[in-house]
Design an enzyme around this catalytic site. Structure first.
Site, PDB file in Angstrom:
ATOM      1  N   LEU A  38       0.840  -1.207   0.000  1.00  0.00           N
ATOM      2  CA  LEU A  38       0.000   0.000   0.000  1.00  0.00           C
ATOM      3  C   LEU A  38       0.873   1.255   0.000  1.00  0.00           C
ATOM      4  O   LEU A  38       2.003   1.226   0.480  1.00  0.00           O
ATOM      5  CB  LEU A  38      -0.891  -0.001   1.254  1.00  0.00           C
ATOM      6  CG  LEU A  38      -1.805  -1.214   1.439  1.00  0.00           C
ATOM      7  CD1 LEU A  38      -2.469  -1.181   2.816  1.00  0.00           C
ATOM      8  CD2 LEU A  38      -2.869  -1.252   0.336  1.00  0.00           C
ATOM      9  N   GLY A  39       0.340   2.353  -0.512  1.00  0.00           N
ATOM     10  CA  GLY A  39       1.056   3.635  -0.377  1.00  0.00           C
ATOM     11  C   GLY A  39       1.284   4.393  -1.669  1.00  0.00           C
ATOM     12  O   GLY A  39       1.526   5.595  -1.644  1.00  0.00           O
ATOM     13  N   THR A  41       2.575   5.974  -5.387  1.00  0.00           N
ATOM     14  CA  THR A  41       3.754   6.715  -5.859  1.00  0.00           C
ATOM     15  C   THR A  41       4.418   7.465  -4.714  1.00  0.00           C
ATOM     16  O   THR A  41       5.639   7.413  -4.534  1.00  0.00           O
ATOM     17  CB  THR A  41       3.307   7.753  -6.922  1.00  0.00           C
ATOM     18  OG1 THR A  41       2.612   7.072  -7.959  1.00  0.00           O
ATOM     19  CG2 THR A  41       4.481   8.516  -7.490  1.00  0.00           C
ATOM     20  N   GLU A 202      15.562  23.128 -19.140  1.00  0.00           N
ATOM     21  CA  GLU A 202      14.131  23.424 -18.973  1.00  0.00           C
ATOM     22  C   GLU A 202      13.620  24.121 -20.240  1.00  0.00           C
ATOM     23  O   GLU A 202      14.243  25.073 -20.726  1.00  0.00           O
ATOM     24  CB  GLU A 202      13.942  24.298 -17.717  1.00  0.00           C
ATOM     25  CG  GLU A 202      12.584  24.939 -17.546  1.00  0.00           C
ATOM     26  CD  GLU A 202      11.416  23.964 -17.501  1.00  0.00           C
ATOM     27  OE1 GLU A 202      11.443  23.029 -16.693  1.00  0.00           O
ATOM     28  OE2 GLU A 202      10.460  24.157 -18.301  1.00  0.00           O
ATOM     29  N   VAL A 236      14.900  20.071 -25.965  1.00  0.00           N
ATOM     30  CA  VAL A 236      15.690  18.876 -26.291  1.00  0.00           C
ATOM     31  C   VAL A 236      15.281  18.380 -27.678  1.00  0.00           C
ATOM     32  O   VAL A 236      14.094  18.234 -27.976  1.00  0.00           O
ATOM     33  CB  VAL A 236      15.447  17.765 -25.243  1.00  0.00           C
ATOM     34  CG1 VAL A 236      16.134  16.475 -25.644  1.00  0.00           C
ATOM     35  CG2 VAL A 236      15.941  18.224 -23.872  1.00  0.00           C
ATOM     36  N   GLY A 270       7.144  15.920 -16.209  1.00  0.00           N
ATOM     37  CA  GLY A 270       5.733  15.877 -15.825  1.00  0.00           C
ATOM     38  C   GLY A 270       5.205  14.464 -15.716  1.00  0.00           C
ATOM     39  O   GLY A 270       5.933  13.497 -15.981  1.00  0.00           O
ATOM     40  N   ASP A 311      -3.996  12.534  -8.594  1.00  0.00           N
ATOM     41  CA  ASP A 311      -3.240  12.938  -9.788  1.00  0.00           C
ATOM     42  C   ASP A 311      -4.008  12.790 -11.094  1.00  0.00           C
ATOM     43  O   ASP A 311      -3.589  13.316 -12.116  1.00  0.00           O
ATOM     44  CB  ASP A 311      -1.942  12.109  -9.884  1.00  0.00           C
ATOM     45  CG  ASP A 311      -0.854  12.630  -8.965  1.00  0.00           C
ATOM     46  OD1 ASP A 311      -1.147  13.520  -8.147  1.00  0.00           O
ATOM     47  OD2 ASP A 311       0.294  12.143  -9.063  1.00  0.00           O
ATOM     48  N   ALA A 320       0.438  15.201  -3.199  1.00  0.00           N
ATOM     49  CA  ALA A 320      -0.105  14.213  -2.277  1.00  0.00           C
ATOM     50  C   ALA A 320      -1.154  14.828  -1.349  1.00  0.00           C
ATOM     51  O   ALA A 320      -2.221  14.250  -1.135  1.00  0.00           O
ATOM     52  CB  ALA A 320       1.025  13.611  -1.451  1.00  0.00           C
ATOM     53  N   HIS A 445      10.457  34.302  19.314  1.00  0.00           N
ATOM     54  CA  HIS A 445      11.813  34.740  18.968  1.00  0.00           C
ATOM     55  C   HIS A 445      12.832  33.902  19.725  1.00  0.00           C
ATOM     56  O   HIS A 445      12.635  33.636  20.904  1.00  0.00           O
ATOM     57  CB  HIS A 445      11.982  36.212  19.338  1.00  0.00           C
ATOM     58  CG  HIS A 445      13.367  36.721  19.130  1.00  0.00           C
ATOM     59  ND1 HIS A 445      13.863  37.008  17.880  1.00  0.00           N
ATOM     60  CD2 HIS A 445      14.378  36.963  20.017  1.00  0.00           C
ATOM     61  CE1 HIS A 445      15.112  37.432  17.996  1.00  0.00           C
ATOM     62  NE2 HIS A 445      15.451  37.411  19.287  1.00  0.00           N
TER      63      HIS A 445
HETATM   64  C1  LIG Z   1       9.722  12.047  -7.332  1.00  0.00           C
HETATM   65  C2  LIG Z   1       8.412  12.578  -6.804  1.00  0.00           C
HETATM   66  C3  LIG Z   1       8.398  13.326  -5.637  1.00  0.00           C
HETATM   67  C4  LIG Z   1       7.201  13.806  -5.145  1.00  0.00           C
HETATM   68  N1  LIG Z   1       7.224  14.545  -3.996  1.00  0.00           N
HETATM   69  C5  LIG Z   1       6.072  15.049  -3.518  1.00  0.00           C
HETATM   70  C6  LIG Z   1       6.063  15.801  -2.313  1.00  0.00           C
HETATM   71  O1  LIG Z   1       7.102  15.982  -1.667  1.00  0.00           O
HETATM   72  N2  LIG Z   1       4.883  16.290  -1.872  1.00  0.00           N
HETATM   73  C7  LIG Z   1       3.715  16.098  -2.563  1.00  0.00           C
HETATM   74  O2  LIG Z   1       2.675  16.583  -2.130  1.00  0.00           O
HETATM   75  N3  LIG Z   1       3.696  15.378  -3.705  1.00  0.00           N
HETATM   76  C8  LIG Z   1       4.839  14.854  -4.190  1.00  0.00           C
HETATM   77  N4  LIG Z   1       4.804  14.101  -5.326  1.00  0.00           N
HETATM   78  C9  LIG Z   1       3.506  13.866  -5.994  1.00  0.00           C
HETATM   79  C10 LIG Z   1       2.739  12.756  -5.275  1.00  0.00           C
HETATM   80  O3  LIG Z   1       3.525  11.593  -5.238  1.00  0.00           O
HETATM   81  C11 LIG Z   1       1.423  12.492  -5.981  1.00  0.00           C
HETATM   82  O4  LIG Z   1       0.711  13.701  -6.114  1.00  0.00           O
HETATM   83  C12 LIG Z   1       0.576  11.506  -5.194  1.00  0.00           C
HETATM   84  O5  LIG Z   1       1.243  10.272  -5.060  1.00  0.00           O
HETATM   85  C13 LIG Z   1      -0.773  11.282  -5.887  1.00  0.00           C
HETATM   86  O6  LIG Z   1      -1.528  10.400  -5.140  1.00  0.00           O
HETATM   87  P1  LIG Z   1      -2.631   9.474  -5.814  1.00  0.00           P
HETATM   88  O7  LIG Z   1      -3.249   8.739  -4.674  1.00  0.00           O
HETATM   89  O8  LIG Z   1      -3.469  10.267  -6.722  1.00  0.00           O
HETATM   90  O9  LIG Z   1      -1.819   8.470  -6.758  1.00  0.00           O
HETATM   91  P2  LIG Z   1      -0.587   7.488  -6.557  1.00  0.00           P
HETATM   92  O10 LIG Z   1       0.212   7.828  -5.369  1.00  0.00           O
HETATM   93  O11 LIG Z   1       0.089   7.445  -7.873  1.00  0.00           O
HETATM   94  O12 LIG Z   1      -1.264   6.091  -6.250  1.00  0.00           O
HETATM   95  C14 LIG Z   1      -2.042   5.425  -7.190  1.00  0.00           C
HETATM   96  C15 LIG Z   1      -2.129   3.973  -6.772  1.00  0.00           C
HETATM   97  O13 LIG Z   1      -3.086   3.313  -7.595  1.00  0.00           O
HETATM   98  C16 LIG Z   1      -2.583   2.050  -7.985  1.00  0.00           C
HETATM   99  N5  LIG Z   1      -3.295   1.696  -9.226  1.00  0.00           N
HETATM  100  C17 LIG Z   1      -3.254   2.344 -10.416  1.00  0.00           C
HETATM  101  N6  LIG Z   1      -4.143   1.807 -11.277  1.00  0.00           N
HETATM  102  C18 LIG Z   1      -4.758   0.797 -10.616  1.00  0.00           C
HETATM  103  C19 LIG Z   1      -5.783  -0.105 -10.958  1.00  0.00           C
HETATM  104  N7  LIG Z   1      -6.425  -0.039 -12.122  1.00  0.00           N
HETATM  105  N8  LIG Z   1      -6.146  -1.020 -10.042  1.00  0.00           N
HETATM  106  C20 LIG Z   1      -5.560  -1.081  -8.819  1.00  0.00           C
HETATM  107  N9  LIG Z   1      -4.591  -0.229  -8.438  1.00  0.00           N
HETATM  108  C21 LIG Z   1      -4.215   0.708  -9.317  1.00  0.00           C
HETATM  109  C22 LIG Z   1      -1.099   2.252  -8.129  1.00  0.00           C
HETATM  110  O14 LIG Z   1      -0.385   1.046  -8.017  1.00  0.00           O
HETATM  111  C23 LIG Z   1      -0.827   3.197  -6.940  1.00  0.00           C
HETATM  112  O15 LIG Z   1      -0.571   2.467  -5.770  1.00  0.00           O
HETATM  113  C24 LIG Z   1       5.980  13.559  -5.832  1.00  0.00           C
HETATM  114  C25 LIG Z   1       5.983  12.788  -6.997  1.00  0.00           C
HETATM  115  C26 LIG Z   1       7.182  12.294  -7.472  1.00  0.00           C
HETATM  116  C27 LIG Z   1       7.165  11.455  -8.716  1.00  0.00           C
END
Ligand SMILES: Cc1cc2nc3c(=O)[nH]c(=O)nc-3n(C[C@H](O)[C@H](O)[C@H](O)COP(=O)(O)OP(=O)(O)OC[C@H]3O[C@@H](n4cnc5c(N)ncnc54)[C@H](O)[C@@H]3O)c2cc1C
Length: 466
Positions: A38-39, A41, A202, A236, A270, A311, A320, A445
């Protein structure tokens, strides 16, 4: 009657927080997750592992600057394998923590690919083993994955994404990062601290393009001081792999062709929504370039009982904490309880590069474009005693306000603990504090935080410490 009140597809921060709150509200809840843990991205390849590495980079920077603090540091070495092991341990601990919280709140979870099959139905495919779930409401929280550019495919050895860069067995000597949004500048920061020669490329005219323009300029100045090579307005053309690594061809801001060579390349251009093969075609939900359109303030799509969170949502920031609150709003609405709809201008941005960036609300440019009579104030951390004690007094706090009633429209911080003192900025905007309210609030302070008091007062030209 449906077996569950809520089925949630995806266990990232949007999904697991929604599930826990649904459990707390007494809704019978099941989560479908394709991975065996669980957890999502954020926990496994996003927020948490990058912040672990940034913390290690910060500690290493302190050791390197030991002499300034009166320490004689000798024999300093990086044990990269131990750093990666600590990162993995932290990630595992928190993944277990979510399992515990699911149990505590009677949330069930099943492994497999979840698909919306029409009102109240979700199919689950776990490596060919198929089952179906009945639920009155479905939350699609399937998250996002790294985008690339046409013709540039990550091989996860030389051309990397946010996933593969976290598993590098060694620290590269040279690294090109394509994309200077939050992900790009955080990795640029990490590897620069660990001794890699980093180049940032960029396409837009400035780093961290969603931030206030003055924040981008300050970051560029600080990054250049650290020796990061920066090319903005640079497109690029191609990436070629060779024995030494990669050669990137691009056009610089004057349109002049240039090439760069490096051991590794990180694509940080992105993130695309993971909405394919999720059954959306069986619903009335609308898509916008792959993102799901929500038509209610409670995250419901055009299909009654189908919600989109995190997302994958069109027009919302991919963060997040935004996903977490969207999930809370959706399940609270499902439970028939009162909740506050999400306001996009109340979502804070935190970027953990060095110097850190924290911001909320309108940039100066956005405030002017929205027709406000803009009045800004700025407090540089050089006047803050705690920042000097920390040996980190670069950067500033900028306040954007409307002159008429002192309404605070945006707060933009770059410098020490920016992502922590952002808490006051978020509270100020959420509770609609004015310049007058905030400049009279007593700040402890000596703290970096008291810089906020000076920043609010500076809008009236009444700052004390500069
Ligand atoms: C390198 C990096 C650093 C980041 N740092 C930050 C930060 O510091 N602070 C912050 O706020 N945000 C950060 N983010 C962004 C943040 O990770 C995302 O905004 C957040 O994870 C989105 O949450 P979510 O629940 O929408 O999706 P996700 O975290 O992507 O989770 C989606 C889940 O759904 C599962 N899944 C997908 N399709 C299916 C399906 N059909 N059936 C079953 N399971 C499925 C996947 O396996 C995954 O576990 C970062 C992102 C990256 C890439």
């Amino acid at each position: 009657m449906a077996k569950y009140d809520v089925a949630i597809i995806g266990s990232g921060p949007g999904g697991y927080v929604a599930a826990i709150r649904a459990g707390e509200l007494g809704l019978k809840t099941v989560v479908v997750e394709k991975d065996p843990f669980l957890g999502g991205t954020c926990l496994h390849v996003g927020c948490i592992p990058t912040k672990v590495l940034l913390h290690h980079a910060d500690v290493y920077d302190h050791f390197k600057n030991g002499a300034e603090l009166g320490f004689e540091v000798s024999g300093l070495k990086i044990n990269w394998a131990n750093i990666l092991a600590r990162k993995d341990k932290i990630v595992k601990k928190h993944a277990k923590g979510i399992e515990y919280l699911f149990k505590k709140n009677k949330v069930e979870w099943v492994q497999g690919w979840g698909r919306y099959e029409g009102p109240g139905r979700v199919s689950v495919d776990n490596n060919g083993k198929k089952s179906e779930i009945e639920a009155a409401n479905v939350l699609l929280v399937s998250g996002s994955e790294a985008r690339s550019l046409p013709g540039i495919d990550a091989d996860h050895k030389t051309i990397l994404t946010n996933r593969s860069i976290l598993e590098l067995p060694d620290i590269p000597k040279t690294l090109i990062v394509v994309g200077a949004g939050a992900v790009g500048v955080e990795f640029a920061s990490i590897y620069t601290s660990f001794g890699t020669q980093v180049t940032l490329l960029e396409a837009l005219p400035r780093l961290v393009p969603v931030e206030d323009e003055e924040i981008s300029s300050e970051l560029e100045k600080e990054f250049k001081k650290k020796g990061i090579q920066i090319f903005t307005s640079s497109m690029v053309d191609s990436v070629k792999k060779d024995a030494k690594g990669v050669t990137v061809s691009f056009k610089d801001k004057d349109g002049k062709p240039q090439t760069l060579q490096a051991e590794k390349l990180l694509m940080a251009v992105g993130r695309k929504p993971m909405t394919e093969n999720c059954g959306l075609e069986k619903s009335k939900a609308k898509l916008d370039r792959g993102f799901v359109v929500v038509s209610s303030p409670y995250m419901e799509t055009d299909e009654k009982g189908l919600y989109a969170i995190g997302d994958i949502v069109a027009g919302m920031p991919q963060l997040a904490h935004a996903a977490m609150m969207e999930g809370i709003v959706a399940v609270t609405h499902i439970a028939g309880k009162s909740t506050h709809p999400i306001r996009k201008t109340r979502i804070p941005n935190a970027t953990y590069c060095e110097p850190q960036i924290g911001s909320i609300g309108l940039t100066e440019k956005q405030a002017r474009e929205a027709g406000h009579a803009v009045k800004t104030g700025k407090f540089p951390f050089v006047g803050n005693s705690k920042a000097t004690i920390l040996g980190n007094h670069g950067g500033f706090i900028k306040v954007v306000s409307d002159e008429k009633f002192g309404e605070i429209l945006g707060i933009h911080i770059i410098g020490p603990l920016a992502t922590e003192i952002l808490s006051e900025a978020a509270a100020t905007l959420n509770l609609e504090g004015t310049i007058d309210d905030m400049m009279h609030m007593i700040h402890a302070h000596p703290t970096v935080w008291e810089g906020m008091g000076d920043a609010f007062a500076s809008v009236r030209g009444l700052q004390i410490n500069v």
